[in-house]
Design a protein around this motif. Structure first.
Motif, PDB file in Angstrom:
ATOM      1  N   SER A 153       0.878  -1.338   0.019  1.00  0.00           N
ATOM      2  CA  SER A 153       0.044   0.095   0.063  1.00  0.00           C
ATOM      3  C   SER A 153       0.926   1.390  -0.094  1.00  0.00           C
ATOM      4  CB  SER A 153      -0.960   0.055   1.321  1.00  0.00           C
ATOM      5  OG  SER A 153      -0.306  -0.162   2.296  1.00  0.00           O
ATOM      6  N   VAL A 154       0.373   2.307  -0.598  1.00  0.00           N
ATOM      7  CA  VAL A 154       1.081   3.523  -0.673  1.00  0.00           C
ATOM      8  C   VAL A 154      -0.124   4.625  -0.292  1.00  0.00           C
ATOM      9  CG1 VAL A 154       1.896   5.317  -2.393  1.00  0.00           C
ATOM     10  CG2 VAL A 154       2.221   2.932  -2.754  1.00  0.00           C
ATOM     11  N   PHE A 155       0.442   5.302   0.791  1.00  0.00           N
ATOM     12  CA  PHE A 155      -0.368   6.498   1.269  1.00  0.00           C
ATOM     13  C   PHE A 155      -0.154   7.814   1.011  1.00  0.00           C
ATOM     14  CE2 PHE A 155      -0.219   3.714   5.527  1.00  0.00           C
ATOM     15  CZ  PHE A 155      -1.221   2.953   5.007  1.00  0.00           C
ATOM     16  N   PHE A 156      -1.224   8.464   0.700  1.00  0.00           N
ATOM     17  CA  PHE A 156      -0.997   9.768  -0.008  1.00  0.00           C
ATOM     18  C   PHE A 156      -1.802  10.772   0.883  1.00  0.00           C
ATOM     19  CE2 PHE A 156      -2.791  13.130  -2.844  1.00  0.00           C
ATOM     20  CZ  PHE A 156      -1.667  13.633  -3.639  1.00  0.00           C
ATOM     21  N   ALA A 175       4.247   5.017  11.508  1.00  0.00           N
ATOM     22  CA  ALA A 175       5.508   4.906  10.600  1.00  0.00           C
ATOM     23  C   ALA A 175       6.801   5.148  11.534  1.00  0.00           C
ATOM     24  CB  ALA A 175       5.643   6.119   9.759  1.00  0.00           C
ATOM     25  N   GLN A 176       6.541   4.943  13.103  1.00  0.00           N
ATOM     26  CA  GLN A 176       7.600   5.106  13.967  1.00  0.00           C
ATOM     27  C   GLN A 176       8.284   6.385  13.906  1.00  0.00           C
ATOM     28  OE1 GLN A 176       9.295   1.072  14.766  1.00  0.00           O
ATOM     29  NE2 GLN A 176       8.022   0.333  13.241  1.00  0.00           N
ATOM     30  N   LEU A 229      -2.079   0.706   9.921  1.00  0.00           N
ATOM     31  CA  LEU A 229      -1.499   1.780   9.137  1.00  0.00           C
ATOM     32  C   LEU A 229       0.043   1.454   9.107  1.00  0.00           C
ATOM     33  CD1 LEU A 229      -3.296   5.232  10.414  1.00  0.00           C
ATOM     34  CD2 LEU A 229      -3.641   3.699   8.213  1.00  0.00           C
ATOM     35  N   SER A 230       0.586   0.545  10.134  1.00  0.00           N
ATOM     36  CA  SER A 230       1.997   0.345  10.103  1.00  0.00           C
ATOM     37  C   SER A 230       2.570  -0.536   9.162  1.00  0.00           C
ATOM     38  CB  SER A 230       2.387  -0.257  11.605  1.00  0.00           C
ATOM     39  OG  SER A 230       1.787  -1.573  11.448  1.00  0.00           O
ATOM     40  N   HIS A 231       1.574  -1.061   8.177  1.00  0.00           N
ATOM     41  CA  HIS A 231       1.657  -2.051   7.216  1.00  0.00           C
ATOM     42  C   HIS A 231       1.963  -1.011   6.047  1.00  0.00           C
ATOM     43  CE1 HIS A 231       1.171  -5.898   9.034  1.00  0.00           C
ATOM     44  NE2 HIS A 231       0.116  -5.273   9.780  1.00  0.00           N
ATOM     45  N   GLY A 232       1.665   0.101   5.921  1.00  0.00           N
ATOM     46  CA  GLY A 232       1.992   1.030   4.678  1.00  0.00           C
ATOM     47  C   GLY A 232       3.460   0.889   4.149  1.00  0.00           C
ATOM     48  N   SER A 233       3.497   0.863   3.074  1.00  0.00           N
ATOM     49  CA  SER A 233       5.004   0.625   2.116  1.00  0.00           C
ATOM     50  C   SER A 233       5.632   1.978   2.244  1.00  0.00           C
ATOM     51  CB  SER A 233       4.804  -0.224   1.046  1.00  0.00           C
ATOM     52  OG  SER A 233       4.289  -1.379   1.253  1.00  0.00           O
ATOM     53  N   ILE A 234       4.876   2.805   1.569  1.00  0.00           N
ATOM     54  CA  ILE A 234       5.493   4.295   1.307  1.00  0.00           C
ATOM     55  C   ILE A 234       4.218   5.146   1.683  1.00  0.00           C
ATOM     56  CG2 ILE A 234       6.215   5.825  -0.268  1.00  0.00           C
ATOM     57  CD1 ILE A 234       7.014   3.613  -2.254  1.00  0.00           C
ATOM     58  N   TRP A 235       4.675   6.419   2.231  1.00  0.00           N
ATOM     59  CA  TRP A 235       4.055   7.505   2.744  1.00  0.00           C
ATOM     60  C   TRP A 235       4.486   8.604   2.026  1.00  0.00           C
ATOM     61  CZ3 TRP A 235       1.030   7.350   7.768  1.00  0.00           C
ATOM     62  CH2 TRP A 235       0.937   5.871   8.255  1.00  0.00           C
ATOM     63  N   LEU A 236       3.424   9.130   0.951  1.00  0.00           N
ATOM     64  CA  LEU A 236       3.755  10.173   0.373  1.00  0.00           C
ATOM     65  C   LEU A 236       3.073  11.621   1.166  1.00  0.00           C
ATOM     66  CD1 LEU A 236       3.107   8.953  -3.210  1.00  0.00           C
ATOM     67  CD2 LEU A 236       5.361   9.142  -2.039  1.00  0.00           C
ATOM     68  N   PRO A 268      11.742  15.033  11.914  1.00  0.00           N
ATOM     69  CA  PRO A 268      12.303  13.777  11.501  1.00  0.00           C
ATOM     70  C   PRO A 268      11.550  12.657  10.761  1.00  0.00           C
ATOM     71  CG  PRO A 268      12.248  13.596  13.745  1.00  0.00           C
ATOM     72  CD  PRO A 268      11.777  15.094  13.362  1.00  0.00           C
ATOM     73  N   ALA A 269      12.051  11.990   9.824  1.00  0.00           N
ATOM     74  CA  ALA A 269      11.085  11.016   9.095  1.00  0.00           C
ATOM     75  C   ALA A 269      12.019   9.731   8.966  1.00  0.00           C
ATOM     76  CB  ALA A 269      10.418  11.782   7.730  1.00  0.00           C
ATOM     77  N   MET A 270      11.155   8.742   8.721  1.00  0.00           N
ATOM     78  CA  MET A 270      11.648   7.312   8.563  1.00  0.00           C
ATOM     79  C   MET A 270      11.787   7.319   6.909  1.00  0.00           C
ATOM     80  SD  MET A 270      11.755   6.008  11.555  1.00  0.00           S
ATOM     81  CE  MET A 270      11.983   4.543  11.304  1.00  0.00           C
ATOM     82  N   PRO A 271      12.697   6.346   6.618  1.00  0.00           N
ATOM     83  CA  PRO A 271      13.152   6.276   5.126  1.00  0.00           C
ATOM     84  C   PRO A 271      12.170   6.023   4.116  1.00  0.00           C
ATOM     85  CG  PRO A 271      14.597   4.973   6.340  1.00  0.00           C
ATOM     86  CD  PRO A 271      13.434   5.359   7.314  1.00  0.00           C
ATOM     87  N   ASN A 272      10.927   5.457   4.667  1.00  0.00           N
ATOM     88  CA  ASN A 272       9.806   5.247   3.698  1.00  0.00           C
ATOM     89  C   ASN A 272       8.740   6.269   3.686  1.00  0.00           C
ATOM     90  OD1 ASN A 272       8.981   4.578   6.211  1.00  0.00           O
ATOM     91  ND2 ASN A 272       7.285   3.103   5.584  1.00  0.00           N
ATOM     92  N   VAL A 273       9.029   7.488   4.253  1.00  0.00           N
ATOM     93  CA  VAL A 273       8.176   8.689   4.285  1.00  0.00           C
ATOM     94  C   VAL A 273       8.768   9.873   3.338  1.00  0.00           C
ATOM     95  CG1 VAL A 273       7.333  10.580   5.811  1.00  0.00           C
ATOM     96  CG2 VAL A 273       7.564   8.378   6.769  1.00  0.00           C
ATOM     97  N   VAL A 274       8.309  10.139   2.209  1.00  0.00           N
ATOM     98  CA  VAL A 274       8.520  10.829   1.239  1.00  0.00           C
ATOM     99  C   VAL A 274       7.604  12.313   1.381  1.00  0.00           C
ATOM    100  CG1 VAL A 274       9.105  11.402  -1.140  1.00  0.00           C
ATOM    101  CG2 VAL A 274       9.156   9.003   0.052  1.00  0.00           C
ATOM    102  N   TYR A 275       8.403  13.488   1.379  1.00  0.00           N
ATOM    103  CA  TYR A 275       7.594  14.828   1.433  1.00  0.00           C
ATOM    104  C   TYR A 275       7.408  15.269  -0.029  1.00  0.00           C
ATOM    105  CZ  TYR A 275       8.289  14.644   6.402  1.00  0.00           C
ATOM    106  OH  TYR A 275       8.039  14.281   7.899  1.00  0.00           O
ATOM    107  N   ILE A 276       6.079  15.591  -0.386  1.00  0.00           N
ATOM    108  CA  ILE A 276       6.058  16.092  -1.676  1.00  0.00           C
ATOM    109  C   ILE A 276       5.078  17.073  -1.551  1.00  0.00           C
ATOM    110  CG2 ILE A 276       5.934  13.885  -3.034  1.00  0.00           C
ATOM    111  CD1 ILE A 276       3.094  13.334  -2.541  1.00  0.00           C
ATOM    112  N   GLY A 277       5.558  18.408  -0.888  1.00  0.00           N
ATOM    113  CA  GLY A 277       5.077  19.650  -0.700  1.00  0.00           C
ATOM    114  C   GLY A 277       4.529  20.276  -1.823  1.00  0.00           C
ATOM    115  N   GLY A 278       3.681  21.246  -1.873  1.00  0.00           N
ATOM    116  CA  GLY A 278       3.248  21.871  -3.166  1.00  0.00           C
ATOM    117  C   GLY A 278       1.866  21.463  -3.705  1.00  0.00           C
TER     118      GLY A 278
END
Length: 271
Positions: free
Chosen positions: A160-163, A176-177, A240-247, A259-269
């Motif tokens: 799963s990919v969270f947006f 996401a710890q 929710l801890s099973h989410g693969s990527i957090w956008l 701070p963020a974990m490696p699978n958390v990606v910030y896509i501001g804008g």
């Protein structure tokens, strides 16, 4: 000439191999308006996008960029619009802090019940579920504010990919710890900045301690549905801890850095 043709065929095969099959479980309203632009971009890059949505909704509609499969629900469009508009008005109404939190929790519980009912209609639609199971999707894309998509992802055993922008009670950070210092990270709705006085830090700490209690009202219906579909007790944090990527749509022009974990990606804008 033959060598050039061979290279072109090889490159076209790489393009086909890079495309994926994406299942989308949208939320309605402004959540959907943000997600739509992402789906268009993914489709233009060659990905096959299929969306499941309730027959009764406010904004979700078919497009040349993605296919839509609908399912029946018990709610009418008039009822849905009335509930969503009432929720939006409470969000922007200026009230004392405690009144604002109480009103928000009441409305969140109501909206949660509506989305839970819709989600139950999807998950218990045997024909549609069998179709989704046989379609062999690569991933599920969703806004986890209503975690129906994540229940579906676990049921279908696909990533799963969270947006999202964020979740109530900092559930996104917990799941996401990510580090979330209680007295240093300003809590939502406090209007505190990253530079707080001692009293504001105490207030921040107290509110953080109350968050899990308050959010039980909003997410309890989903936890009951999770346990029914997955046949085991499941909390929102575990789900929710099973989410693969957090956008995350957060933009640090408006938010404090964190701070963020490696699978958390910030896509501001995007907001």
């Amino acid at each position: 000439f033959s060598a050039s043709v061979g290279v072109l065929v090889f490159l076209s095969m790489l393009c086909l191999a890079g495309a994926g099959k994406l299942l989308v479980v949208p939320m309605d309203g402004s959540h959907w308006l943000r997600l739509r632009s992402l789906l268009v971009a993914l489709s233009q890059k060659g990905h096959q996008v299929v969306m499941v949505a309730p027959e009764v909704n406010l904004n979700v509609e078919a497009s040349e960029y993605y296919a839509v499969r609908t399912y029946p629900v018990l709610l009418t469009r008039k009822e849905l619009r009335a509930h969503v508009c009432s929720f939006g008005e409470d969000l922007f109404e200026i009230k004392p802090f405690l009144q604002r939190i109480t009103a928000l929790c009441d409305k969140a519980q109501l909206i949660s019940s509506l989305y839970t009912s819709s989600c139950s209609s999807l998950l218990h639609n045997k024909d549609l579920m069998q179709h989704l199971q046989s379609s062999k999707f690569d991933a599920v894309l969703m806004d986890p504010v209503a975690p129906c998509g994540q229940i579906l992802a676990l049921h279908l055993s696909i990533p799963s990919v969270f947006f999202l922008w964020g979740l109530l009670c900092s559930l996104d950070l917990q799941a996401a710890q990510c580090p979330d210092p209680r007295s240093y990270a300003p809590r939502t709705f406090t209007d505190n900045s990253g530079h707080m006085t001692f009293i504001q830090r105490v207030e921040n700490l107290v509110l953080k301690s109350l968050e899990s209690f308050l959010c039980n009202f909003a997410y309890l219906p989903f936890e009951i549905l999770d346990s029914d579909v997955l046949h085991r007790p499941v909390t929102m944090k575990e789900l929710l801890s099973h989410g693969s990527i957090w956008l995350k749509r957060m933009d640090f022009v408006f938010e404090y850095p964190m701070p963020a974990m490696p699978n958390v990606v910030y896509i501001g804008g995007i907001n």
